[in-house]
Motif scaffolding. Sequence first.
Motif, PDB file in Angstrom:
ATOM      1  N   VAL A 142      -7.746  18.229  16.986  1.00  0.00           N
ATOM      2  CA  VAL A 142      -6.725  19.014  17.701  1.00  0.00           C
ATOM      3  C   VAL A 142      -5.301  18.620  17.290  1.00  0.00           C
ATOM      4  N   LEU A 143      -5.005  17.327  17.306  1.00  0.00           N
ATOM      5  CA  LEU A 143      -3.619  16.925  17.043  1.00  0.00           C
ATOM      6  C   LEU A 143      -3.220  17.094  15.579  1.00  0.00           C
ATOM      7  N   ALA A 144      -4.209  17.122  14.681  1.00  0.00           N
ATOM      8  CA  ALA A 144      -3.905  17.346  13.263  1.00  0.00           C
ATOM      9  C   ALA A 144      -3.523  18.798  12.994  1.00  0.00           C
ATOM     10  N   LEU A 145      -3.832  19.701  13.934  1.00  0.00           N
ATOM     11  CA  LEU A 145      -3.450  21.115  13.761  1.00  0.00           C
ATOM     12  C   LEU A 145      -1.943  21.229  13.592  1.00  0.00           C
ATOM     13  N   GLU A 146      -1.204  20.282  14.215  1.00  0.00           N
ATOM     14  CA  GLU A 146       0.263  20.347  14.185  1.00  0.00           C
ATOM     15  C   GLU A 146       0.849  19.903  12.849  1.00  0.00           C
ATOM     16  N   SER A 147       0.118  19.065  12.133  1.00  0.00           N
ATOM     17  CA  SER A 147       0.730  18.432  10.957  1.00  0.00           C
ATOM     18  C   SER A 147       0.056  18.777   9.629  1.00  0.00           C
ATOM     19  N   ASP A 148      -1.200  19.194   9.688  1.00  0.00           N
ATOM     20  CA  ASP A 148      -1.939  19.441   8.448  1.00  0.00           C
ATOM     21  C   ASP A 148      -1.466  20.754   7.822  1.00  0.00           C
ATOM     22  N   PRO A 149      -0.884  20.714   6.624  1.00  0.00           N
ATOM     23  CA  PRO A 149      -0.331  21.934   6.017  1.00  0.00           C
ATOM     24  C   PRO A 149      -1.403  22.927   5.559  1.00  0.00           C
ATOM     25  N   THR A 150      -2.679  22.502   5.549  1.00  0.00           N
ATOM     26  CA  THR A 150      -3.744  23.398   5.071  1.00  0.00           C
ATOM     27  C   THR A 150      -4.403  24.172   6.216  1.00  0.00           C
ATOM     28  N   VAL A 151      -3.898  23.997   7.459  1.00  0.00           N
ATOM     29  CA  VAL A 151      -4.587  24.558   8.626  1.00  0.00           C
ATOM     30  C   VAL A 151      -4.801  26.070   8.510  1.00  0.00           C
ATOM     31  N   LEU A 152      -3.723  26.801   8.241  1.00  0.00           N
ATOM     32  CA  LEU A 152      -3.859  28.270   8.212  1.00  0.00           C
ATOM     33  C   LEU A 152      -4.883  28.692   7.165  1.00  0.00           C
ATOM     34  N   LYS A 153      -4.782  28.102   5.973  1.00  0.00           N
ATOM     35  CA  LYS A 153      -5.689  28.459   4.881  1.00  0.00           C
ATOM     36  C   LYS A 153      -7.151  28.176   5.280  1.00  0.00           C
ATOM     37  N   ARG A 154      -7.378  27.030   5.897  1.00  0.00           N
ATOM     38  CA  ARG A 154      -8.749  26.643   6.256  1.00  0.00           C
ATOM     39  C   ARG A 154      -9.297  27.500   7.394  1.00  0.00           C
ATOM     40  N   VAL A 155      -8.447  27.792   8.374  1.00  0.00           N
ATOM     41  CA  VAL A 155      -8.907  28.619   9.501  1.00  0.00           C
ATOM     42  C   VAL A 155      -9.204  30.043   9.015  1.00  0.00           C
ATOM     43  N   VAL A 156      -8.341  30.578   8.157  1.00  0.00           N
ATOM     44  CA  VAL A 156      -8.553  31.946   7.653  1.00  0.00           C
ATOM     45  C   VAL A 156      -9.814  32.000   6.787  1.00  0.00           C
ATOM     46  N   ALA A 157     -10.014  31.006   5.949  1.00  0.00           N
ATOM     47  CA  ALA A 157     -11.213  30.990   5.082  1.00  0.00           C
ATOM     48  C   ALA A 157     -12.479  30.934   5.931  1.00  0.00           C
ATOM     49  N   LEU A 158     -12.449  30.106   6.971  1.00  0.00           N
ATOM     50  CA  LEU A 158     -13.616  29.970   7.852  1.00  0.00           C
ATOM     51  C   LEU A 158     -13.852  31.262   8.644  1.00  0.00           C
ATOM     52  N   ALA A 159     -12.766  31.877   9.079  1.00  0.00           N
ATOM     53  CA  ALA A 159     -12.881  33.136   9.835  1.00  0.00           C
ATOM     54  C   ALA A 159     -13.479  34.228   8.943  1.00  0.00           C
ATOM     55  N   ARG A 160     -13.066  34.245   7.695  1.00  0.00           N
ATOM     56  CA  ARG A 160     -13.583  35.259   6.757  1.00  0.00           C
ATOM     57  C   ARG A 160     -15.097  35.084   6.585  1.00  0.00           C
ATOM     58  N   LEU A 161     -15.493  33.846   6.422  1.00  0.00           N
ATOM     59  CA  LEU A 161     -16.919  33.521   6.290  1.00  0.00           C
ATOM     60  C   LEU A 161     -17.675  33.931   7.557  1.00  0.00           C
ATOM     61  N   ALA A 162     -17.061  33.661   8.714  1.00  0.00           N
ATOM     62  CA  ALA A 162     -17.688  33.970  10.008  1.00  0.00           C
ATOM     63  C   ALA A 162     -17.877  35.484  10.158  1.00  0.00           C
ATOM     64  N   LEU A 163     -16.856  36.265   9.816  1.00  0.00           N
ATOM     65  CA  LEU A 163     -16.953  37.729   9.942  1.00  0.00           C
ATOM     66  C   LEU A 163     -18.136  38.236   9.116  1.00  0.00           C
ATOM     67  N   ASP A 164     -18.258  37.685   7.914  1.00  0.00           N
ATOM     68  CA  ASP A 164     -19.313  38.075   6.977  1.00  0.00           C
ATOM     69  C   ASP A 164     -20.692  37.653   7.457  1.00  0.00           C
ATOM     70  N   ARG A 165     -20.822  36.356   7.734  1.00  0.00           N
ATOM     71  CA  ARG A 165     -22.127  35.776   8.087  1.00  0.00           C
ATOM     72  C   ARG A 165     -22.617  36.264   9.442  1.00  0.00           C
ATOM     73  N   ASP A 166     -21.693  36.381  10.415  1.00  0.00           N
ATOM     74  CA  ASP A 166     -22.094  36.722  11.785  1.00  0.00           C
ATOM     75  C   ASP A 166     -22.168  38.236  11.987  1.00  0.00           C
ATOM     76  N   GLY A 167     -21.561  38.999  11.062  1.00  0.00           N
ATOM     77  CA  GLY A 167     -21.469  40.451  11.282  1.00  0.00           C
ATOM     78  C   GLY A 167     -20.588  40.754  12.478  1.00  0.00           C
ATOM     79  N   SER A 168     -19.551  39.955  12.672  1.00  0.00           N
ATOM     80  CA  SER A 168     -18.654  40.158  13.819  1.00  0.00           C
ATOM     81  C   SER A 168     -17.440  40.971  13.391  1.00  0.00           C
ATOM     82  N   ASP A 169     -16.687  41.478  14.362  1.00  0.00           N
ATOM     83  CA  ASP A 169     -15.517  42.283  14.030  1.00  0.00           C
ATOM     84  C   ASP A 169     -14.229  41.799  14.696  1.00  0.00           C
TER      85      ASP A 169
END
Length: 243
Positions: free
Chosen positions: A147-174
């Motif tokens: 949680v606290l690394a969300l504030e400082s880690d510069p890769t957060v947006l990239k990692r969250v977006v990449a994971l979300a993209r995978l989730a949309l695909d794998r889960d068939g979610s919208d």
Amino acid sequence: MRIRVINPNTTESMTALIEASARAVIGPGVTLDAVTPAMGPASIESHYDEALSVPGLLAAIAEGERDGVDGYVLACFGDPGLDAARELASGPVVGIAEAAMHAAMLVGRGFSVVTTLDRTRGRAWDLAARYAPPGACRGVHACDIPVLALESDPTVLKRVVALARLALDRDGSDVIVLGCAGMADLCAAATAELGVPVIDGVAAATLLVQSLVTLGVGTSKRGEYAPPPAKAYTGLLASFRRP
Ligand code: 2AL
């Protein structure tokens, strides 16, 4: 109308991030503040953290009642102590997981949650079972950022977006639900990148509380959410005594 947003962890910088997200959506005539409890864990990412965040947030609700607050947002995705908070509050209390999952179901058929650590996935599934019909939550994915690394880690947006993209695909979610209050500042950029609704529970809960107060409805005091009975509390909890 007075809305108070409670960050149940004790990290002031995270309270400021949460406040910005809530403040961005309030309407005219709404006074909003965001508070950090006087006691509790620095971040909430275990069942232990969650349990120990509850006294501090309940003290914040009790103080809000003395201040005449009309409604509360509980800004941690585990929605810790939500039922207990409702027993103390006369106005509405809305949790961010609760708000985000309800909002997600209004704009899609199935959602995926992107959370912080793997160990928080179980709680997200528990809450989905409470708030969403069977099958609506199609996956819960951990980006493995504390949680606290969300504030400082510069890769957060990239990692969250990449994971979300995978989730949309794998889960068939919208729809994507952001599984931590500390991700609130990612919402606009993630929406632009993903091209699907991305729900920040802080903004969603703030607007829900505003709507409920506008409707003139508070927490029902008939039944389970009636004020807790008079009782002594001892030791460190002595100040929580119910008169
Ligand atoms: C959270 C959250 O929203 N605030 C916090 O301290 N932990 N949620 C999470 N999934 O780690």
